[in-house]
Design a protein around this motif. Structure first.
Motif, PDB file in Angstrom:
ATOM      1  N   UNK A  83       2.993  12.922  -6.474  1.00 18.59           N
ATOM      2  CA  UNK A  83       3.702  13.833  -7.380  1.00 18.59           C
ATOM      3  C   UNK A  83       5.189  13.521  -7.506  1.00 18.59           C
ATOM      4  N   UNK A  84       5.715  12.686  -6.612  1.00 22.04           N
ATOM      5  CA  UNK A  84       7.113  12.244  -6.682  1.00 22.04           C
ATOM      6  C   UNK A  84       7.433  11.697  -8.064  1.00 22.04           C
ATOM      7  N   UNK A  85       6.491  10.984  -8.670  1.00 21.09           N
ATOM      8  CA  UNK A  85       6.678  10.429 -10.024  1.00 21.09           C
ATOM      9  C   UNK A  85       5.856  11.161 -11.072  1.00 21.09           C
ATOM     10  N   UNK A  86       4.676  11.584 -10.732  1.00 27.65           N
ATOM     11  CA  UNK A  86       3.869  12.345 -11.667  1.00 27.65           C
ATOM     12  C   UNK A  86       3.362  11.559 -12.865  1.00 27.65           C
ATOM     13  N   UNK A  87       3.061  10.261 -12.677  1.00 29.10           N
ATOM     14  CA  UNK A  87       2.500   9.479 -13.786  1.00 29.10           C
ATOM     15  C   UNK A  87       1.109  10.028 -14.146  1.00 29.10           C
ATOM     16  N   UNK A  88       0.772  10.052 -15.435  1.00 26.89           N
ATOM     17  CA  UNK A  88      -0.505  10.649 -15.850  1.00 26.89           C
ATOM     18  C   UNK A  88      -1.739   9.862 -15.423  1.00 26.89           C
ATOM     19  N   UNK A  89      -1.601   8.552 -15.219  1.00 29.32           N
ATOM     20  CA  UNK A  89      -2.746   7.741 -14.813  1.00 29.32           C
ATOM     21  C   UNK A  89      -2.406   6.983 -13.537  1.00 29.32           C
ATOM     22  N   UNK A 106       0.828  -1.210   0.000  1.00 28.20           N
ATOM     23  CA  UNK A 106       0.000   0.000   0.000  1.00 28.20           C
ATOM     24  C   UNK A 106       0.857   1.253   0.000  1.00 28.20           C
ATOM     25  N   UNK A 107       1.924   1.242   0.776  1.00 26.34           N
ATOM     26  CA  UNK A 107       2.794   2.427   0.831  1.00 26.34           C
ATOM     27  C   UNK A 107       3.541   2.627  -0.480  1.00 26.34           C
ATOM     28  N   UNK A 108       3.965   1.536  -1.109  1.00 27.31           N
ATOM     29  CA  UNK A 108       4.642   1.652  -2.408  1.00 27.31           C
ATOM     30  C   UNK A 108       3.700   2.231  -3.462  1.00 27.31           C
ATOM     31  N   UNK A 109       2.468   1.747  -3.469  1.00 25.73           N
ATOM     32  CA  UNK A 109       1.502   2.254  -4.443  1.00 25.73           C
ATOM     33  C   UNK A 109       1.184   3.720  -4.178  1.00 25.73           C
ATOM     34  N   UNK A 110       1.095   4.090  -2.911  1.00 27.57           N
ATOM     35  CA  UNK A 110       0.839   5.492  -2.592  1.00 27.57           C
ATOM     36  C   UNK A 110       1.999   6.365  -3.067  1.00 27.57           C
ATOM     37  N   UNK A 111       3.212   5.857  -2.932  1.00 28.89           N
ATOM     38  CA  UNK A 111       4.381   6.620  -3.355  1.00 28.89           C
ATOM     39  C   UNK A 111       4.446   6.774  -4.875  1.00 28.89           C
ATOM     40  N   UNK A 122      -2.406   0.967 -10.229  1.00 32.01           N
ATOM     41  CA  UNK A 122      -3.229   0.225  -9.275  1.00 32.01           C
ATOM     42  C   UNK A 122      -2.697  -1.159  -8.926  1.00 32.01           C
ATOM     43  N   UNK A 123      -1.485  -1.492  -9.358  1.00 29.74           N
ATOM     44  CA  UNK A 123      -0.929  -2.802  -9.016  1.00 29.74           C
ATOM     45  C   UNK A 123       0.587  -2.713  -8.885  1.00 29.74           C
ATOM     46  N   UNK A 124       1.142  -3.576  -8.029  1.00 29.07           N
ATOM     47  CA  UNK A 124       2.594  -3.615  -7.844  1.00 29.07           C
ATOM     48  C   UNK A 124       3.283  -4.039  -9.139  1.00 29.07           C
ATOM     49  N   UNK A 125       2.690  -4.964  -9.869  1.00 27.69           N
ATOM     50  CA  UNK A 125       3.287  -5.426 -11.129  1.00 27.69           C
ATOM     51  C   UNK A 125       3.450  -4.267 -12.113  1.00 27.69           C
ATOM     52  N   UNK A 126       2.444  -3.420 -12.210  1.00 25.23           N
ATOM     53  CA  UNK A 126       2.535  -2.279 -13.123  1.00 25.23           C
ATOM     54  C   UNK A 126       3.557  -1.267 -12.608  1.00 25.23           C
ATOM     55  N   UNK A 127       3.623  -1.101 -11.299  1.00 23.56           N
ATOM     56  CA  UNK A 127       4.618  -0.186 -10.730  1.00 23.56           C
ATOM     57  C   UNK A 127       6.030  -0.649 -11.069  1.00 23.56           C
TER      58      UNK A 127
END
Length: 380
Positions: A195-201, A186-191, A204-209
């Protein structure tokens, strides 16, 4: 000609050199007279300064200082000294102090003195009065070894590293391991959604992160979050934990921003270095809370940096304690050195990396920013 900050640019000024955006694109050519729309474009594209014909930055700064009421300038200097200390520093620190004083003066003149949350030195003195610390019978090794027995490093980090080092490693397997720790996931997904990364979308998953930021970077972030969780239950006493985490997070962010302008450096590694650079303070606080209160009072009364006060009271400082703890946990050597030498980067025995010099700079930036309060998100 002279380089002026974008906030000091005015209509009618003539460019002495091309102005380019962060991507190298030319926004306006040399010889052009500035218009209001140009100033808006510069700010939108992240321009911080421009070369202007017939203008000298030092002359303009002296003019700005002369325009300020002496009592306002003195009040600003007092606030800057209280926040940054009166001890000597590098050329960068002197320049940062001067610029901050001028800008804080303008803020005071327009809005009044900004309110900031200061330490309660009365409470710290009361806590320090009960201190019975024996400097001669305590060493950095005894403090760290006592705490290592109580604070074991989360196994999840080493499980992640093991998967990453496996020949059959994959994003899917790595995601499966991370997902077994719901709090870490949960903390990784929140990070990664901040704005630290600023991805446009939304991610919602660790695999995508992992796909977007990379497996190594995710492991680095997991390391930083895991260490923070170890110390989440440290009793605060007279110590302002919110202020501590604000400083740690801001230093991590500033270190990452600086690393982004230097080829070959990992922004995530520098973020974690900034996040954990004062880890030793929590270690010393958890073992000797009253002595840490006495140390903070000493630093305030003697107007010296905290690490110098720690050496006077404890015989060692938080940089040494933090690096020794990370070493006992068998964490990466680069991180151990970063934490251990963040106050004295020029004394590291190994070849000096630029990253080790970034933490003192980030600390300076953090001290300045805290004079202009904002709302910050701290760890749960």
């Amino acid at each position: 000609m002279g380089k002026l900050n974008v906030d000091d640019l005015k209509e009618g000024m003539v460019l002495a050199a091309d102005v380019c955006g962060r991507d190298g694109r030319t926004l306006l050519g040399a010889g052009a007279a500035l218009q209001e729309r140009h100033l808006r474009i510069f700010k939108a594209w992240g321009v911080t300064e421009a070369d202007i014909e017939g203008v000298d930055r030092s002359d303009m700064e002296q003019e700005h200082e002369a325009e300020l009421p002496p009592e306002v300038l003195e009040a600003a200097r007092a606030r800057v000294d209280a926040r940054m200390g009166r001890h000597g520093g590098s050329e960068l620190e002197h320049e940062l102090r001067r610029i901050t004083t001028l800008r804080l003066s303008a803020r005071i003149l327009h809005d009044g003195m900004p309110e900031t949350e200061e330490l309660d030195y009365g409470a710290l003195r009361a806590c320090a009065a009960k201190d019975s610390f024996d400097k001669d019978r305590t060493s950095v090794h005894s403090v760290v070894d006592d705490q290592v027995q109580l604070l074991s490093f989360p196994d999840i980090y080493f499980r992640i590293v093991k998967v990453l080092e496996s020949p059959s490693s994959s994003s899917r397997k790595l995601a499966e391991v991370v997902s077994t720790d719901a709090s870490l996931a949960a903390r990784l997904l929140r990070l990664v959604n901040s704005p630290f990364y600023g991805f446009p979308s939304k991610i919602d998953s660790i695999a995508r992160a992992i796909t977007l930021i990379g497996a190594n970077e995710l492991v680095t972030l997991a390391l930083g979050i895991s260490v923070m969780r170890v110390f989440s239950g440290v009793p605060s006493g007279g110590f302002n934990m919110r202020r501590f985490w604000e400083h740690s997070i801001l230093c991590g962010l500033f270190s990452r921003l600086i690393a982004g302008h230097k080829m070959g450096l990992s922004e995530e590694r520098l973020f974690v270095g900034g996040l954990l650079h004062d880890l030793g303070e929590l270690l010393m606080l958890s073992r000797h809370p009253r002595t840490m209160c006495r140390t903070m009072v000493y630093a305030h009364e003697q107007q010296v940096p905290l690490y110098q006060a720690e050496k006077a009271v404890f015989g060692f400082d938080h940089a040494g304690a933090g690096s020794l703890l990370l070493n006992r946990w068998n964490l990466p050597d680069g991180l151990v050195r970063m934490v251990g030498y963040h106050h004295l980067p020029d004394r590291v025995r190994a070849p000096l990396e630029a990253s080790w010099c970034m933490l003192p700079i980030s600390c300076l930036f953090c001290s300045v920013l805290r004079m202009f309060p904002r709302e910050w998100c701290c760890p749960d």
